[in-house]
Write a protein that holds these residues in place. Structure first.
Motif: not given
Length: 204
Positions: A130-157
């Motif tokens: 799980x990644x904790x992030x601002x509300x406004x960033x949630x849609x972009x992250x979850x859609x990109x993960x679901x479509x496999x456009x980006x990996x989880x590691x691309x969004x986290x420190x």
């Protein structure tokens, strides 16, 4: 890609105005039309619905007395999803990616985007992260993960490691040098929608 993503609220007594605000801010105003293209479904019951539920519309009523996931941990929600994958499919909701709004989230305007872990040698596992992030960033992250456009590691420190609550820390992308007109337009649409919600007495 399945149409909708499940939203689970674990705070003990979420205020309706706070929940409505959170639900509005997680919407995609950058690349979709709201509310027509909303892809979030609030899940408050562990029972199968009689019909496929549509995306949740605002305003949301008080769920304090009928939310089956009150005080659930991230692990408990993951267990529910893993044991009810057929149910999630029938509901038209992803069982691979989901969102949690907990008490800390209401206090900090953040949420938890969760992803089922995939391992090359075995495929999908019963594990999640799980990644904790601002509300406004949630849609972009979850859609990109679901479509496999980006990996989880691309969004986290990754250097920060896993946090005390079991989530990973979100890391924003470097500022773009490209034209930001689309982003500004999305932000403006979000503010208009939020004002309408406030004017109606449904959000603070």
């Amino acid at each position: 890609m399945l149409k909708n993503y499940g939203v689970f609220v674990t705070a003990a007594k979420p205020q309706p105005k706070a929940l409505n605000r959170a639900f509005l801010l997680i919407q995609d105003f950058e690349h979709a039309d709201y509310p027509e293209d909303s892809h979030w479904t609030l899940i408050t019951s562990k029972e199968a619905p009689s019909d496929v539920p549509p995306a949740t519309v605002l305003p949301i009523p008080d769920i304090s007395d009928n939310n089956a996931f009150t005080l659930s941990s991230m692990a408990e929600i993951n267990t529910f999803i893993r044991e009810n994958e057929d149910l999630m499919t029938k509901m038209g909701v992803s069982s691979s990616d989901w969102l949690i709004i907990d008490q800390k989230g209401f206090e900090t305007s953040t949420c938890l985007v969760c992803e089922q872990i995939y391992k090359l040698e075995v495929g999908r596992t019963r594990e999640f992260r799980a990644c904790r992030l601002p509300y406004e960033e949630a849609s972009s992250m979850i859609v990109n993960l679901d479509m496999a456009n980006m990996d989880f590691e691309d969004f986290v420190d990754e250097d920060a490691g896993e946090q005390e609550d079991g989530s990973w820390m979100w890391m924003s992308f470097p500022p773009s040098t490209k034209d930001t007109e689309e982003e500004s337009e999305g932000e403006a649409k979000r503010e208009v929608a939020l004002k309408e919600l406030r004017d109606g007495g449904y959000a603070d």
